[in-house]
Design a protein around this motif. Structure first.
Motif, PDB file in Angstrom:
ATOM      1  N   PRO A  27       0.809  -1.224   0.000  1.00  0.00           N
ATOM      2  CA  PRO A  27       0.000   0.000   0.000  1.00  0.00           C
ATOM      3  C   PRO A  27       0.840   1.271   0.000  1.00  0.00           C
ATOM      4  N   ASP A  28       0.277   2.317  -0.510  1.00  0.00           N
ATOM      5  CA  ASP A  28       0.899   3.638  -0.515  1.00  0.00           C
ATOM      6  C   ASP A  28       1.342   4.004   0.902  1.00  0.00           C
ATOM      7  N   GLY A  29       2.608   4.359   1.059  1.00  0.00           N
ATOM      8  CA  GLY A  29       3.126   4.757   2.364  1.00  0.00           C
ATOM      9  C   GLY A  29       3.752   3.630   3.166  1.00  0.00           C
ATOM     10  N   GLU A  30       3.644   2.384   2.696  1.00  0.00           N
ATOM     11  CA  GLU A  30       4.240   1.276   3.453  1.00  0.00           C
ATOM     12  C   GLU A  30       5.748   1.464   3.547  1.00  0.00           C
ATOM     13  N   ASN A  31       6.270   1.464   4.777  1.00  0.00           N
ATOM     14  CA  ASN A  31       7.692   1.712   5.048  1.00  0.00           C
ATOM     15  C   ASN A  31       8.185   3.016   4.435  1.00  0.00           C
ATOM     16  N   GLY A  32       7.262   3.956   4.247  1.00  0.00           N
ATOM     17  CA  GLY A  32       7.643   5.287   3.794  1.00  0.00           C
ATOM     18  C   GLY A  32       7.645   5.504   2.291  1.00  0.00           C
ATOM     19  N   TYR A  33       7.404   4.459   1.505  1.00  0.00           N
ATOM     20  CA  TYR A  33       7.468   4.576   0.046  1.00  0.00           C
ATOM     21  C   TYR A  33       6.147   5.061  -0.542  1.00  0.00           C
ATOM     22  N   PRO A  34       6.208   5.909  -1.557  1.00  0.00           N
ATOM     23  CA  PRO A  34       4.976   6.361  -2.206  1.00  0.00           C
ATOM     24  C   PRO A  34       4.417   5.318  -3.168  1.00  0.00           C
ATOM     25  N   GLY A  35       3.092   5.366  -3.372  1.00  0.00           N
ATOM     26  CA  GLY A  35       2.447   4.565  -4.395  1.00  0.00           C
ATOM     27  C   GLY A  35       1.951   3.219  -3.928  1.00  0.00           C
ATOM     28  N   ASN A  36       0.795   2.831  -4.448  1.00  0.00           N
ATOM     29  CA  ASN A  36       0.304   1.456  -4.294  1.00  0.00           C
ATOM     30  C   ASN A  36       1.039   0.609  -5.331  1.00  0.00           C
ATOM     31  N   LEU A  37       1.889  -0.290  -4.851  1.00  0.00           N
ATOM     32  CA  LEU A  37       2.749  -1.076  -5.727  1.00  0.00           C
ATOM     33  C   LEU A  37       2.242  -2.512  -5.792  1.00  0.00           C
ATOM     34  N   THR A  38       1.969  -2.985  -6.989  1.00  0.00           N
ATOM     35  CA  THR A  38       1.577  -4.381  -7.201  1.00  0.00           C
ATOM     36  C   THR A  38       2.776  -5.152  -7.734  1.00  0.00           C
ATOM     37  N   VAL A  39       3.163  -6.198  -7.003  1.00  0.00           N
ATOM     38  CA  VAL A  39       4.397  -6.928  -7.309  1.00  0.00           C
ATOM     39  C   VAL A  39       4.076  -8.391  -7.610  1.00  0.00           C
ATOM     40  N   HIS A  40       4.755  -8.916  -8.605  1.00  0.00           N
ATOM     41  CA  HIS A  40       4.673 -10.348  -8.924  1.00  0.00           C
ATOM     42  C   HIS A  40       6.087 -10.928  -8.950  1.00  0.00           C
ATOM     43  N   ALA A  41       6.244 -12.089  -8.328  1.00  0.00           N
ATOM     44  CA  ALA A  41       7.508 -12.832  -8.387  1.00  0.00           C
ATOM     45  C   ALA A  41       7.172 -14.265  -8.776  1.00  0.00           C
ATOM     46  N   THR A  42       7.736 -14.721  -9.875  1.00  0.00           N
ATOM     47  CA  THR A  42       7.395 -16.041 -10.400  1.00  0.00           C
ATOM     48  C   THR A  42       8.613 -16.951 -10.373  1.00  0.00           C
ATOM     49  N   TYR A  43       8.441 -18.138  -9.779  1.00  0.00           N
ATOM     50  CA  TYR A  43       9.491 -19.152  -9.711  1.00  0.00           C
ATOM     51  C   TYR A  43       9.108 -20.297 -10.649  1.00  0.00           C
ATOM     52  N   VAL A  44      10.005 -20.624 -11.558  1.00  0.00           N
ATOM     53  CA  VAL A  44       9.758 -21.700 -12.520  1.00  0.00           C
ATOM     54  C   VAL A  44      10.910 -22.692 -12.479  1.00  0.00           C
ATOM     55  N   LEU A  45      10.600 -23.974 -12.351  1.00  0.00           N
ATOM     56  CA  LEU A  45      11.594 -25.045 -12.420  1.00  0.00           C
ATOM     57  C   LEU A  45      11.431 -25.769 -13.750  1.00  0.00           C
ATOM     58  N   THR A  46      12.544 -25.937 -14.480  1.00  0.00           N
ATOM     59  CA  THR A  46      12.498 -26.624 -15.766  1.00  0.00           C
ATOM     60  C   THR A  46      13.144 -27.998 -15.663  1.00  0.00           C
ATOM     61  N   ASN A  47      12.993 -28.756 -16.720  1.00  0.00           N
ATOM     62  CA  ASN A  47      13.619 -30.080 -16.779  1.00  0.00           C
ATOM     63  C   ASN A  47      15.104 -30.002 -17.117  1.00  0.00           C
ATOM     64  N   ASN A  48      15.599 -28.790 -17.341  1.00  0.00           N
ATOM     65  CA  ASN A  48      17.036 -28.593 -17.561  1.00  0.00           C
ATOM     66  C   ASN A  48      17.740 -28.210 -16.260  1.00  0.00           C
ATOM     67  N   ASN A  49      17.103 -28.496 -15.125  1.00  0.00           N
ATOM     68  CA  ASN A  49      17.639 -28.149 -13.793  1.00  0.00           C
ATOM     69  C   ASN A  49      17.899 -26.647 -13.660  1.00  0.00           C
ATOM     70  N   GLU A  50      16.973 -25.859 -14.187  1.00  0.00           N
ATOM     71  CA  GLU A  50      17.028 -24.404 -14.077  1.00  0.00           C
ATOM     72  C   GLU A  50      15.917 -23.910 -13.159  1.00  0.00           C
ATOM     73  N   LEU A  51      16.256 -22.972 -12.297  1.00  0.00           N
ATOM     74  CA  LEU A  51      15.263 -22.210 -11.555  1.00  0.00           C
ATOM     75  C   LEU A  51      15.244 -20.812 -12.135  1.00  0.00           C
ATOM     76  N   LYS A  52      14.107 -20.434 -12.705  1.00  0.00           N
ATOM     77  CA  LYS A  52      13.973 -19.103 -13.302  1.00  0.00           C
ATOM     78  C   LYS A  52      13.108 -18.232 -12.384  1.00  0.00           C
ATOM     79  N   ILE A  53      13.661 -17.079 -11.998  1.00  0.00           N
ATOM     80  CA  ILE A  53      12.915 -16.131 -11.172  1.00  0.00           C
ATOM     81  C   ILE A  53      12.681 -14.869 -11.985  1.00  0.00           C
ATOM     82  N   SER A  54      11.428 -14.485 -12.128  1.00  0.00           N
ATOM     83  CA  SER A  54      11.103 -13.246 -12.842  1.00  0.00           C
ATOM     84  C   SER A  54      10.266 -12.352 -11.940  1.00  0.00           C
TER      85      SER A  54
END
Length: 348
Positions: free
Chosen positions: A136-163
């Motif tokens: 929410p706007d003002g959380e820990n002093g920062y401006p703006g309502n920020l919507t965040v996505h973090a995606t973890y993907v595991l592949t069959n090539n033994n890769e962990l992809k974080i976006s």
């Protein structure tokens, strides 16, 4: 490939869930809805033994009371903001101080301590979890309502992809990273001093006594910070360089990356034969050799101590809001923050 959901614990009367992602080769990544924390990464050694190669806990209380950001997403801004304040479009913002006079890793009760919503998915050759959180706007002093996505993907090539992606309804600051501590020996059998690190990096940021950047880029030539050829962590620490001493007799420095998505970071533990390759579109990586970790707690039966893990924090340059010649971490309205990092595991 499969994904398993379980209840990990409870926080403020809400369930904390764990998601275990497993591929067809037995690699397994477990993460929880508290802080998007990666609790386990299970990968084989050269003899086919599957062991955990990250530092973590098995209960909520340990993460809340003892964790130095094990495995978590940190934000809104990774690293330190000097004097816990910044100016944006002529307006001054004050942030809570949670490390001496500085604001560290988004402040107290930041992204690492929030319960994120999670949605699991499975496609051909990969399985994953999409985490989301609305700050929410003002959380820990920062401006703006920020919507965040973090995606973890595991592949069959033994890769962990974080976006990562984020949008805000006001101009604000964003610089996200994952703060996993790696130890490729497996189940914390050894520390990371014999791990060999290689970086495609010609420059690192000079730090002042308060561990804030001075604004100066230093050449790695003829310094312990030259990892362009693979070398053991202990070689850098034994160099007794002034910058090593400032960081608690270790590395806690941002390195500018010369290359992207081209094996720019590699970590090897020769006894186990495990190799980790990190590729990213981020400008820099903060290498932290857990020099500040004390022995006041245990990690799954192992006494915590210095040099037990190494963090490879791909991110924009820290405290960039105070240095015009750094790449900015400012996110404008109608802009999308978007970045990704891939962690690939193999054996020698």
């Amino acid at each position: 490939m499969n994904i398993t959901k379980n209840t990990f614990g409870e926080l403020n009367s809400e369930n904390v869930y764990s998601y275990s992602l497993e591929n067809d080769h037995g690699m397994k990544v477990t993460c929880i809805t508290l802080g998007c924390i990666i609790t386990d990464i299970i990968v084989p050694d050269k003899n086919g033994n599957h062991e955990n190669v990250v530092l973590g806990f098995d209960d909520i209380d340990s993460y809340l009371n003892d964790s130095p950001y094990f495995g978590t997403i940190v934000g809104r801004v990774a690293g330190r903001i000097g004097n816990a304040e910044f100016e944006l479009d002529g307006k001054q913002y004050s942030l809570p101080k949670n490390e001496n006079n500085n604001h560290l890793h988004g402040g107290p009760e930041a992204f690492d301590r929030k319960l994120w919503a999670a949605k699991e998915f499975q496609h051909d050759g990969e399985v994953g979890v999409e985490f989301s959180y609305c700050s929410p706007d003002g959380e820990n002093g920062y401006p703006g309502n920020l919507t965040v996505h973090a995606t973890y993907v595991l592949t069959n090539n033994n890769e962990l992809k974080i976006s990562y992606s984020a949008t805000s309804d006001k101009k604000t600051l964003v610089n996200l990273t994952n703060h996993t501590y790696f130890n490729l020996s497996g189940n914390l059998k050894n520390d990371i001093l014999s791990h060999k690190l290689q970086l495609k990096s010609n420059q690192f940021l000079e730090l002042g006594e308060n561990l804030l950047p001075t604004g100066e880029f230093l050449e790695v030539d003829n310094t312990p910070f030259d990892f362009r050829n693979s070398k053991a962590i202990k070689e850098a620490i034994e160099g007794n360089h002034q910058q090593i001493q400032i960081a608690g007799n270790g590395v806690d420095h941002p390195f500018l990356l010369n290359d992207h998505h081209n094996e720019e970071i590699t970590l090897v533990e020769e006894q186990s034969g495990r190799k980790l390759t990190v590729e990213t579109d981020e400008q820099s990586v903060v290498i932290y050799t857990s020099n500040m970790m004390d022995d006041s707690f245990e990690i799954r039966g192992t006494q915590a101590r210095k040099y037990l893990g190494i963090c490879l924090e791909t991110q924009g340059l820290p405290d960039s809001i105070h240095f015009p010649h750094f790449s900015p971490c400012v996110l404008d309205v109608n802009e999308e923050y978007k970045t990704s990092t891939t962690y690939s595991f193999s054996v020698l």
